[in-house]
Motif scaffolding. Structure first.
Motif, mmCIF file in Angstrom:
data_model
loop_
_atom_site.group_PDB
_atom_site.id
_atom_site.type_symbol
_atom_site.label_atom_id
_atom_site.label_comp_id
_atom_site.label_asym_id
_atom_site.label_seq_id
_atom_site.Cartn_x
_atom_site.Cartn_y
_atom_site.Cartn_z
ATOM 1 N N GLN A 71 25.189 0.751 9.088
ATOM 2 C CA GLN A 71 26.003 1.859 9.273
ATOM 3 C C GLN A 71 25.383 3.149 8.801
ATOM 4 O O GLN A 71 25.399 4.188 9.165
ATOM 5 N N ILE A 72 25.135 2.966 7.500
ATOM 6 C CA ILE A 72 24.760 4.232 6.509
ATOM 7 C C ILE A 72 23.268 4.404 6.998
ATOM 8 O O ILE A 72 22.859 5.607 7.219
ATOM 9 N N ALA A 73 22.395 3.463 7.016
ATOM 10 C CA ALA A 73 21.064 3.540 7.746
ATOM 11 C C ALA A 73 20.994 4.169 9.087
ATOM 12 O O ALA A 73 20.098 4.940 9.205
ATOM 13 N N LEU A 74 21.878 3.615 9.946
ATOM 14 C CA LEU A 74 21.980 4.281 11.241
ATOM 15 C C LEU A 74 22.611 5.626 11.476
ATOM 16 O O LEU A 74 23.037 5.853 12.525
ATOM 17 N N ARG A 75 23.446 6.111 10.499
ATOM 18 C CA ARG A 75 24.195 7.351 10.478
ATOM 19 C C ARG A 75 23.307 8.313 11.319
ATOM 20 O O ARG A 75 22.141 8.934 11.004
ATOM 21 N N LYS A 76 24.014 9.027 12.307
ATOM 22 C CA LYS A 76 23.435 10.118 13.082
ATOM 23 C C LYS A 76 22.295 9.605 13.825
ATOM 24 O O LYS A 76 21.726 10.485 14.264
ATOM 25 N N ARG A 77 22.153 8.272 14.213
ATOM 26 C CA ARG A 77 21.132 7.827 15.114
ATOM 27 C C ARG A 77 21.711 7.374 16.482
ATOM 28 O O ARG A 77 23.042 7.116 16.311
ATOM 29 N N ASN A 78 21.071 7.449 17.361
ATOM 30 C CA ASN A 78 21.864 7.138 18.831
ATOM 31 C C ASN A 78 21.697 5.540 19.227
ATOM 32 O O ASN A 78 20.726 5.164 19.903
ATOM 33 N N VAL A 79 22.484 4.692 18.341
ATOM 34 C CA VAL A 79 22.624 3.431 18.517
ATOM 35 C C VAL A 79 24.076 3.258 18.787
ATOM 36 O O VAL A 79 25.054 3.376 18.224
ATOM 37 N N GLU A 80 24.413 2.461 19.940
ATOM 38 C CA GLU A 80 25.624 1.783 20.335
ATOM 39 C C GLU A 80 26.257 1.317 19.174
ATOM 40 O O GLU A 80 25.653 0.249 18.736
ATOM 41 N N PRO A 81 27.638 1.098 18.855
ATOM 42 C CA PRO A 81 28.210 0.274 18.172
ATOM 43 C C PRO A 81 28.287 -1.173 18.443
ATOM 44 O O PRO A 81 28.031 -2.052 17.599
ATOM 45 N N GLU A 82 27.927 -1.513 19.799
ATOM 46 C CA GLU A 82 27.829 -3.002 20.287
ATOM 47 C C GLU A 82 26.618 -3.296 19.889
ATOM 48 O O GLU A 82 26.624 -4.750 19.706
ATOM 49 N N ARG A 83 25.523 -2.469 20.095
ATOM 50 C CA ARG A 83 24.232 -3.037 19.475
ATOM 51 C C ARG A 83 24.353 -3.526 18.000
ATOM 52 O O ARG A 83 23.518 -4.368 17.735
ATOM 53 N N LEU A 84 24.913 -2.668 17.166
ATOM 54 C CA LEU A 84 24.927 -2.826 15.790
ATOM 55 C C LEU A 84 25.668 -4.058 15.716
ATOM 56 O O LEU A 84 25.177 -4.915 14.781
ATOM 57 N N GLU A 85 26.746 -4.314 16.310
ATOM 58 C CA GLU A 85 27.605 -5.580 15.904
ATOM 59 C C GLU A 85 26.717 -7.009 16.465
ATOM 60 O O GLU A 85 26.816 -7.793 15.790
ATOM 61 N N GLN A 86 25.997 -6.774 17.533
ATOM 62 C CA GLN A 86 25.212 -7.812 17.968
ATOM 63 C C GLN A 86 24.171 -8.071 17.060
ATOM 64 O O GLN A 86 23.761 -9.263 16.756
ATOM 65 N N MET A 87 23.511 -7.045 16.365
ATOM 66 C CA MET A 87 22.483 -7.315 15.338
ATOM 67 C C MET A 87 22.938 -7.860 14.117
ATOM 68 O O MET A 87 22.389 -8.650 13.495
ATOM 69 N N VAL A 88 24.420 -7.426 13.542
ATOM 70 C CA VAL A 88 24.747 -8.128 12.608
ATOM 71 C C VAL A 88 25.027 -9.720 12.877
ATOM 72 O O VAL A 88 24.500 -10.354 12.085
ATOM 73 N N SER A 89 25.584 -9.866 13.837
ATOM 74 C CA SER A 89 26.036 -11.337 14.195
ATOM 75 C C SER A 89 24.726 -12.118 14.424
ATOM 76 O O SER A 89 24.613 -13.239 13.893
ATOM 77 N N LYS A 90 23.528 -11.476 14.831
ATOM 78 C CA LYS A 90 22.465 -12.203 15.141
ATOM 79 C C LYS A 90 21.703 -12.532 13.494
ATOM 80 O O LYS A 90 21.364 -13.458 13.076
ATOM 81 N N ILE A 91 21.987 -11.422 12.718
ATOM 82 C CA ILE A 91 21.324 -11.567 11.355
ATOM 83 C C ILE A 91 22.029 -12.577 10.568
ATOM 84 O O ILE A 91 21.463 -13.356 9.810
ATOM 85 N N VAL A 92 23.492 -12.629 10.586
ATOM 86 C CA VAL A 92 24.183 -13.604 10.134
ATOM 87 C C VAL A 92 23.989 -15.100 10.496
ATOM 88 O O VAL A 92 23.951 -16.266 9.869
ATOM 89 N N ARG A 93 23.716 -15.142 11.984
ATOM 90 C CA ARG A 93 23.231 -16.602 12.431
ATOM 91 C C ARG A 93 21.965 -17.018 11.883
ATOM 92 O O ARG A 93 21.888 -18.160 11.560
ATOM 93 N N ASP A 94 21.179 -16.161 11.822
ATOM 94 C CA ASP A 94 19.778 -16.540 11.118
ATOM 95 C C ASP A 94 19.925 -16.767 9.734
ATOM 96 O O ASP A 94 19.185 -17.921 9.193
ATOM 97 N N LEU A 95 20.917 -16.318 9.133
ATOM 98 C CA LEU A 95 21.022 -16.448 7.549
ATOM 99 C C LEU A 95 21.772 -17.971 7.675
ATOM 100 O O LEU A 95 21.267 -18.954 6.856
ATOM 101 N N GLU A 96 22.542 -18.232 8.320
ATOM 102 C CA GLU A 96 23.435 -19.448 8.309
ATOM 103 C C GLU A 96 22.586 -20.557 9.045
ATOM 104 O O GLU A 96 22.684 -21.677 8.211
ATOM 105 N N SER A 97 21.547 -20.460 9.735
ATOM 106 C CA SER A 97 20.792 -21.579 10.325
ATOM 107 C C SER A 97 19.524 -21.656 9.364
ATOM 108 O O SER A 97 18.800 -22.620 9.727
ATOM 109 N N LEU A 98 19.331 -21.097 8.130
ATOM 110 C CA LEU A 98 18.502 -21.247 7.203
ATOM 111 C C LEU A 98 18.729 -22.770 6.607
ATOM 112 O O LEU A 98 17.725 -23.462 6.155
ATOM 113 N N GLY A 99 19.883 -23.290 6.758
ATOM 114 C CA GLY A 99 20.193 -24.541 6.256
ATOM 115 C C GLY A 99 20.626 -24.466 4.704
ATOM 116 O O GLY A 99 20.846 -25.518 4.161
#
Length: 162
Positions: A71-99
């Motif tokens: 959120q700090i990196a994206l402050r005042k950028r035109n990115v919807e909160p839903e896209r940010l949530e989706q990206m965080v979920s994808k990052i977490v899934r990527d990290l969890e799937s590393l095994g």
């Protein structure tokens, strides 16, 4: 679930529905003691992740800390909160799937930068400046050159025959 207003454990779920990307369940709750209404989210957690900091300290992975830094990196950028949530979920899934149950901050940082690069160039440079500890303007120039060289189409660099 404890009420954030009065601390009572006597709460009731009024509505449940999946989030847009179906990565979580959004629950609307009401406290039966003070009538305060609040929302909770329920997410699947594949494994407990431990983050190995650069100084060697080990701390539990905190999804909210990742969200706040993005959120700090994206402050005042035109990115919807839903896209940010989706990206965080994808990052977490990527990290969890590393095994691995333990991951380094470098692994997290590189993963975040990969996703930010696809989402927003300005946020990418902002995040990189903190993650890579930029000290001078040349560091920003190098990051921008790397961005522009990745953006160039290799076919465009080939001269056209007449």
């Amino acid at each position: 679930m404890r009420c954030p207003s009065c601390g009572s454990l006597d709460t009731q779920v009024k509505d449940s529905r999946p989030t847009e990307d179906s990565s979580a369940i959004r629950r609307r709750r009401v406290c039966l003691t003070c009538q305060f209404r609040f929302t909770t989210f329920e997410r699947v957690q594949l494994r407990e992740l431990i983050v190995i900091k650069r100084n060697g300290r080990r701390v539990p992975f905190d999804r909210d800390k990742l969200l706040r830094s993005l959120q700090i990196a994206l402050r005042k950028r035109n990115v919807e909160p839903e896209r940010l949530e989706q990206m965080v979920s994808k990052i977490v899934r990527d990290l969890e799937s590393l095994g691995e149950s333990e991951i380094t901050t470098d692994t997290i940082g590189e993963n975040v930068m990969t996703h930010l690069r696809e989402l927003d160039d300005i946020a990418y440079v902002r995040f990189a400046s903190v993650y890579k500890n930029f000290r001078e303007a040349k560091d920003f120039e190098d990051a921008l050159k790397a961005l522009s060289s990745e953006d160039e189409d290799p076919k465009a660099a080939v001269p056209q025959r007449k």
